[in-house]
Scaffold this active site. Structure first.
Site, short mmCIF file in Angstrom:
data_model
loop_
_atom_site.label_atom_id
_atom_site.label_comp_id
_atom_site.label_asym_id
_atom_site.label_seq_id
_atom_site.Cartn_x
_atom_site.Cartn_y
_atom_site.Cartn_z
N ASP A 179 0.85 -1.20 0.00
CA ASP A 179 0.00 0.00 0.00
C ASP A 179 0.88 1.25 0.00
OD1 ASP A 179 -2.39 1.49 0.30
OD2 ASP A 179 -2.20 1.48 2.50
N HIS A 180 0.54 2.21 -0.82
CA HIS A 180 1.20 3.52 -0.81
C HIS A 180 2.72 3.48 -0.83
CE1 HIS A 180 -1.99 6.44 -0.58
NE2 HIS A 180 -2.64 5.64 0.23
N HIS A 210 -9.71 4.87 -0.90
CA HIS A 210 -8.79 5.03 0.23
C HIS A 210 -9.49 5.87 1.29
CE1 HIS A 210 -4.72 3.72 -1.34
NE2 HIS A 210 -5.56 3.43 -2.32
N GLY A 211 -8.98 5.79 2.52
CA GLY A 211 -9.55 6.61 3.58
C GLY A 211 -10.97 6.20 3.95
N ASN A 252 -10.32 0.27 1.13
CA ASN A 252 -9.16 0.29 2.04
C ASN A 252 -9.57 0.83 3.41
OD1 ASN A 252 -7.75 -0.37 -0.29
ND2 ASN A 252 -6.25 1.26 -0.07
ZN LIG Z 1 -4.47 5.20 1.04
#
Ligand SMILES: [Zn+2]
Length: 284
Positions: free
Chosen positions: A83-84, A207-208, A229
């Site tokens: 991730d990221h 995301h978030g 996510n």
């Molecule tokens: Zn993210």
């Protein structure tokens, strides 16, 4: 089941109109809890490790190999995802270690540089059959550096996917990282417009999601989101359960006693979310 390719899990989910939980692994207990949730629900899950978590553990291999081992030992369908990663070299390392997918996050780059670096990662991933997720239109809250309010442009999304060949796209549609209250609104019309603009073989990623309420996530899935996510929300459950346990048992010394309370709390909430995202009964 052993390790399952992320692409297989996401392709099935798109076909079924489901969302799939992609939950962050912070330490071994998180990975164990998430695998147990997938086994209990008989639903697939994506275990994801962020560049921040790798930094916390002081390196890639210990947490990566532990998470891969948990996935391999499980009877559930589990994929492992990076991730990221803002460092493209880290994405290449994860590809070489058997991850099912990697997120290369070039959102801080301008469009042309983001395309060029993402293409390089996609090229390396393709030979290993690994899916690459990228992000366009920065999602707020990461490292506190960016205010929410940025949105992904559907036409730019279509162009970005065509030029990079990414297999999944993280979109900015109203959520923001690291929120501890579930109050964010999603721009569902924008989700639908991006979904219509991007090929159906490319799942959209939220995301978030920790800052988004259950019913809003479900509406987002109906509008076209697939990979959901969640990190902060489960982290809060873990920490809350440990805090309660220690308050109730001030004399406890064995760290396994309170860590298992945290692990149980993640398992039950992750199982609930997996069922919710898959449109299944949310009881238990
Ligand atoms: Zn993210």
């Amino acid at each position: 089941m052993t390790l399952t390719p992320t692409r297989a899990i996401l392709t099935d989910a798109v076909a079924a109109g489901w969302g799939v939980g992609a939950f962050n692994v912070l330490h071994l207990e998180t990975a164990e809890a998430l695998a147990a949730a997938a086994e209990a629900t008989r639903l697939p899950v994506i275990l994801q490790i962020s560049e921040n978590a790798i930094r916390y553990h002081g390196g890639f291999e210990p947490i990566a190999r532990a998470t891969l081992a948990v996935a391999e030992a499980s009877s559930a369908a589990i994929a492992v995802h990076l991730d990221h990663a803002e460092d493209a070299a880290l994405a290449l390392l994860a590809i070489d270690h058997g991850f099912g997918s990697v997120m290369y996050d070039g959102a801080k780059l301008d469009f042309a540089d983001n395309v060029a670096t993402t293409r390089r990662v996609v090229g390396h991933a393709a030979s290993a059959g690994v899916l690459v997720e990228a992000e366009l239109g920065e999602i707020g809250g990461k490292d506190g550096a960016h205010a929410p309010g940025v949105r992904t442009d559907p036409d730019e999304a279509a162009q970005f996917v065509a030029e990079t060949g990414v297999g999944a796209l993280a979109v900015a549609v109203g959520s923001s990282h690291a929120m501890t209250e579930r109050v964010a609104a999603l721009d569902l019309g924008l989700v639908a417009r991006i979904r219509a603009a991007v090929p159906e073989t490319v799942p959209l990623v939220l995301h978030g999601s920790s800052g988004v309420a259950d019913e809003t996530i479900v509406a987002g899935i109906r509008a076209g989101l697939t990979k959901i996510n969640v990190s902060t929300h489960l982290n809060a459950r873990f920490t809350g359960a440990i805090r309660r346990f220690l308050d109730e048992h001030p004399g406890v010394v064995d760290s396994r006693k309170y860590l298992s309370a945290g692990r149980d709390a993640i398992e039950s909430e992750a199982a609930r979310l997996l069922r919710l995202f898959a449109g299944k009964d949310t009881n238990g």
